[in-house]
Design an enzyme around this catalytic site. Sequence first.
Site, PDB file in Angstrom:
ATOM      1  N   SER A 137       0.338 -20.596  12.349  1.00 32.00           N
ATOM      2  CA  SER A 137      -0.213 -21.705  10.609  1.00 32.00           C
ATOM      3  C   SER A 137       1.201 -22.127  10.086  1.00 32.00           C
ATOM      4  CB  SER A 137      -0.688 -19.984   9.627  1.00 32.00           C
ATOM      5  OG  SER A 137      -0.964 -21.616   8.478  1.00 32.00           O
ATOM      6  N   ARG A 205      -2.876 -16.803  -5.147  1.00 35.16           N
ATOM      7  CA  ARG A 205      -2.711 -16.080  -3.926  1.00 35.16           C
ATOM      8  C   ARG A 205      -4.221 -15.051  -3.323  1.00 35.16           C
ATOM      9  NH1 ARG A 205      -0.006 -14.551   1.296  1.00 35.16           N
ATOM     10  NH2 ARG A 205       0.547 -13.359   0.891  1.00 35.16           N
ATOM     11  N   ASP A 297     -11.518 -17.000  11.780  1.00 33.90           N
ATOM     12  CA  ASP A 297     -10.397 -17.841  10.860  1.00 33.90           C
ATOM     13  C   ASP A 297     -11.416 -18.784  10.192  1.00 33.90           C
ATOM     14  OD1 ASP A 297      -6.944 -19.073  11.078  1.00 33.90           O
ATOM     15  OD2 ASP A 297      -8.215 -19.363   9.714  1.00 33.90           O
ATOM     16  N   HIS A 326      -7.849 -14.813  10.127  1.00 35.12           N
ATOM     17  CA  HIS A 326      -6.035 -15.795  10.179  1.00 35.12           C
ATOM     18  C   HIS A 326      -4.628 -15.385  10.142  1.00 35.12           C
ATOM     19  CE1 HIS A 326      -3.839 -19.714   9.275  1.00 35.12           C
ATOM     20  NE2 HIS A 326      -3.125 -19.052   8.181  1.00 35.12           N
TER      21      HIS A 326
HETATM   22  C1  LIG Z   1       6.565  -8.365   3.018  1.00 37.57           C
HETATM   23  C2  LIG Z   1       6.494  -9.707   3.246  1.00 37.57           C
HETATM   24  O1  LIG Z   1       4.900  -9.973   4.410  1.00 37.57           O
HETATM   25  S1  LIG Z   1       7.425 -10.993   3.061  1.00 37.57           S
HETATM   26  C3  LIG Z   1       7.967 -11.563   4.791  1.00 37.57           C
HETATM   27  C4  LIG Z   1       6.982 -11.920   5.519  1.00 37.57           C
HETATM   28  N1  LIG Z   1       6.072 -12.871   4.838  1.00 37.57           N
HETATM   29  C5  LIG Z   1       5.150 -13.226   5.737  1.00 37.57           C
HETATM   30  O2  LIG Z   1       5.207 -13.300   6.555  1.00 37.57           O
HETATM   31  C6  LIG Z   1       4.621 -12.918   4.931  1.00 37.57           C
HETATM   32  C7  LIG Z   1       2.489 -12.926   5.387  1.00 37.57           C
HETATM   33  N2  LIG Z   1       2.556 -11.747   5.249  1.00 37.57           N
HETATM   34  C8  LIG Z   1       1.037 -11.286   5.293  1.00 37.57           C
HETATM   35  O3  LIG Z   1       0.513 -12.295   5.031  1.00 37.57           O
HETATM   36  C9  LIG Z   1       1.331  -9.697   5.097  1.00 37.57           C
HETATM   37  O4  LIG Z   1       2.186  -8.780   4.884  1.00 37.57           O
HETATM   38  C10 LIG Z   1       0.568  -9.424   6.024  1.00 37.57           C
HETATM   39  C11 LIG Z   1      -0.580 -10.306   6.037  1.00 37.57           C
HETATM   40  C12 LIG Z   1       1.210  -9.283   7.266  1.00 37.57           C
HETATM   41  C13 LIG Z   1      -0.819  -7.342   5.973  1.00 37.57           C
HETATM   42  O5  LIG Z   1      -0.968  -7.444   4.260  1.00 37.57           O
HETATM   43  P1  LIG Z   1      -0.890  -6.261   3.577  1.00 37.57           P
HETATM   44  O6  LIG Z   1      -1.285  -6.671   1.736  1.00 37.57           O
HETATM   45  O7  LIG Z   1       0.281  -5.431   3.561  1.00 37.57           O
HETATM   46  O8  LIG Z   1      -1.861  -5.595   4.215  1.00 37.57           O
HETATM   47  P2  LIG Z   1      -3.437  -5.592   3.693  1.00 37.57           P
HETATM   48  O9  LIG Z   1      -3.976  -6.669   3.460  1.00 37.57           O
HETATM   49  O10 LIG Z   1      -3.882  -4.800   3.843  1.00 37.57           O
HETATM   50  O11 LIG Z   1      -3.309  -4.360   1.850  1.00 37.57           O
HETATM   51  C14 LIG Z   1      -2.824  -3.386   2.070  1.00 37.57           C
HETATM   52  C15 LIG Z   1      -1.883  -3.510   0.814  1.00 37.57           C
HETATM   53  O12 LIG Z   1      -3.117  -3.252  -0.612  1.00 37.57           O
HETATM   54  C16 LIG Z   1      -3.287  -2.467  -1.331  1.00 37.57           C
HETATM   55  N3  LIG Z   1      -5.023  -2.165  -1.713  1.00 37.57           N
HETATM   56  C17 LIG Z   1      -6.046  -1.865  -0.307  1.00 37.57           C
HETATM   57  N4  LIG Z   1      -6.815  -2.000  -0.800  1.00 37.57           N
HETATM   58  C18 LIG Z   1      -6.637  -1.926  -2.328  1.00 37.57           C
HETATM   59  C19 LIG Z   1      -7.622  -2.503  -3.630  1.00 37.57           C
HETATM   60  N5  LIG Z   1      -8.845  -1.793  -3.735  1.00 37.57           N
HETATM   61  N6  LIG Z   1      -6.968  -1.630  -5.052  1.00 37.57           N
HETATM   62  C20 LIG Z   1      -5.593  -2.221  -5.117  1.00 37.57           C
HETATM   63  N7  LIG Z   1      -5.019  -2.526  -4.062  1.00 37.57           N
HETATM   64  C21 LIG Z   1      -5.199  -2.413  -2.260  1.00 37.57           C
HETATM   65  C22 LIG Z   1      -2.689  -1.329  -0.416  1.00 37.57           C
HETATM   66  O13 LIG Z   1      -2.603   0.123  -1.660  1.00 37.57           O
HETATM   67  C23 LIG Z   1      -1.508  -2.031   0.218  1.00 37.57           C
HETATM   68  O14 LIG Z   1      -0.370  -1.879  -0.578  1.00 37.57           O
HETATM   69  P3  LIG Z   1       1.164  -2.139  -0.206  1.00 37.57           P
HETATM   70  O15 LIG Z   1       0.958  -3.713  -0.190  1.00 37.57           O
HETATM   71  O16 LIG Z   1       1.614  -2.051  -1.087  1.00 37.57           O
HETATM   72  O17 LIG Z   1       1.232  -1.173   0.900  1.00 37.57           O
HETATM   73  N1  LIG Z   2      -1.199 -14.730   4.754  1.00 35.48           N
HETATM   74  C1  LIG Z   2       0.251 -15.400   5.310  1.00 35.48           C
HETATM   75  C2  LIG Z   2       0.025 -16.441   6.332  1.00 35.48           C
HETATM   76  C3  LIG Z   2      -0.246 -17.666   5.378  1.00 35.48           C
HETATM   77  O1  LIG Z   2      -0.680 -18.437   6.844  1.00 35.48           O
HETATM   78  C4  LIG Z   2       1.625 -15.808   4.654  1.00 35.48           C
HETATM   79  O2  LIG Z   2       1.348 -15.455   3.833  1.00 35.48           O
HETATM   80  O3  LIG Z   2       2.396 -16.506   4.906  1.00 35.48           O
END
Ligand SMILES: CC(=O)SCCNC(=O)CCNC(=O)[C@H](O)C(C)(C)COP(=O)(O)OP(=O)(O)OC[C@H]1O[C@@H](n2cnc3c(N)ncnc32)[C@H](O)[C@@H]1OP(=O)(O)O
Ligand SMILES: N[C@@H](CCO)C(=O)O
Length: 351
Positions: A137, A205, A297, A326
């Site tokens: 991205s 978001r 995506d 994505h």
């Molecule tokens: C921590 C950081 O990402 S900051 C530094 C680096 N960050 C980045 O590069 C941004 C990119 N990272 C991201 O976008 C995300 O971390 C990803 C894509 C890697 C994974 O996304 P996540 O949000 O961790 O996973 P997912 O989409 O499965 O959601 C899981 C979370 O939603 C919660 N959840 C799931 N279903 C529900 C629901 N129905 N209602 C409420 N909460 C829910 C889970 O409890 C879990 O909570 P947690 O984040 O406290 O563990």
């Molecule tokens: N979900 C990731 C990738 C967005 O392109 C982020 O929040 O950075």
Amino acid sequence: MTHTFHAGAFITEAGDSIPDVTVAYQTWGSPEARRRAASGENVVLVCHALTGDADAAAWWPGLVGPGRIIDPERHLVLCANALGSCYGTTGPGTLDASGRRLGSRFPRISVRDMARLHARLLDHLGIGRVALAAGGSMGGMQALELALETDAVDRLLLIGMGAEHAPWQIGISEAQRLSIRADRLWRGGDFAPEAPPEAGLAAARAMAMMLYRSPALYAERFGRRPQASGAASDGAAPFQVQSYLRYQGDKLAHRFDAGSYVALTHAMDSYDIARDRAPEALEALTAEALCVGISSDLLYPPEASCDLAARLPHGLYAELDSAFGHDAFLIDFEALDALVRPFLHDTGFLP
Ligand SMILES: CC(=O)SCCNC(=O)CCNC(=O)[C@H](O)C(C)(C)COP(=O)(O)OP(=O)(O)OC[C@H]1O[C@@H](n2cnc3c(N)ncnc32)[C@H](O)[C@@H]1OP(=O)(O)O
Ligand SMILES: N[C@@H](CCO)C(=O)O
């Protein structure tokens, strides 16, 4: 460990000056890898996505780490928080000497500006060549712009992005910014550092999460099962997806700066590898590039990656078949590793 590079004044593509730019970056590498880095043969620059930070080992553990394709035992790995972000590098949330956020005093920037700041960091570190620049991205956009700006990159791994931000991506960015703007208009202007998390950013978001995942994934994870407890705004039992989106919005609003979100989405909206570049500049790119499209995506459809590969002189296209949408580049590591390894072997990055 996070390091800080005081880069001094930075003049943006648009001609604005940002004084005293600070860059937060992290490096990983064994003593042997660091010794070899002087030749540039084993330097890897990882660039993060929109809400990412410099801790690539934390958010890309399936690709960065011992035994992974980007392995600190053999590579000197570098990741810098992008210009305009809020994880240690100068951006709208940076406080001035009087403790006020730069806010709207932070100028409009481009992805090319982010890349030029990465180039300044590489120069500061005495790194003349980058064996692999990789990202998904906005990260891929930075990696590609760095290669085009410096021609110091030998290989590119570009995932989930295209050659420009098309009206589809620009519209999605703008819809999110309008949410932030509406909240700020209601609350009035720039915010003090201690202001509460912004509801407008949380809503932005939530909107983004609809484009970062896929309908199939949501159907599988949420179905039509109402949430057992609590009530949605209309009083009905909320569906799981509603509470998930509210949660994700609040989670980002607590860890990210709305001003950075606006600055970075504007930067991506100006991303266009052909903008202000002669066709010869693209044709002169020497880097071998693997452009990975993600089958599900919705934000950057795989056709965008396929088009990018066709426009790069040494571009190859591969498709990641994933239901994660994505964000598959941050989640579906096993499939991504299998797709990327052959390219890295064939181009001599991996033995
Ligand atoms: C921590 C950081 O990402 S900051 C530094 C680096 N960050 C980045 O590069 C941004 C990119 N990272 C991201 O976008 C995300 O971390 C990803 C894509 C890697 C994974 O996304 P996540 O949000 O961790 O996973 P997912 O989409 O499965 O959601 C899981 C979370 O939603 C919660 N959840 C799931 N279903 C529900 C629901 N129905 N209602 C409420 N909460 C829910 C889970 O409890 C879990 O909570 P947690 O984040 O406290 O563990
Ligand atoms: N979900 C990731 C990738 C967005 O392109 C982020 O929040 O950075």
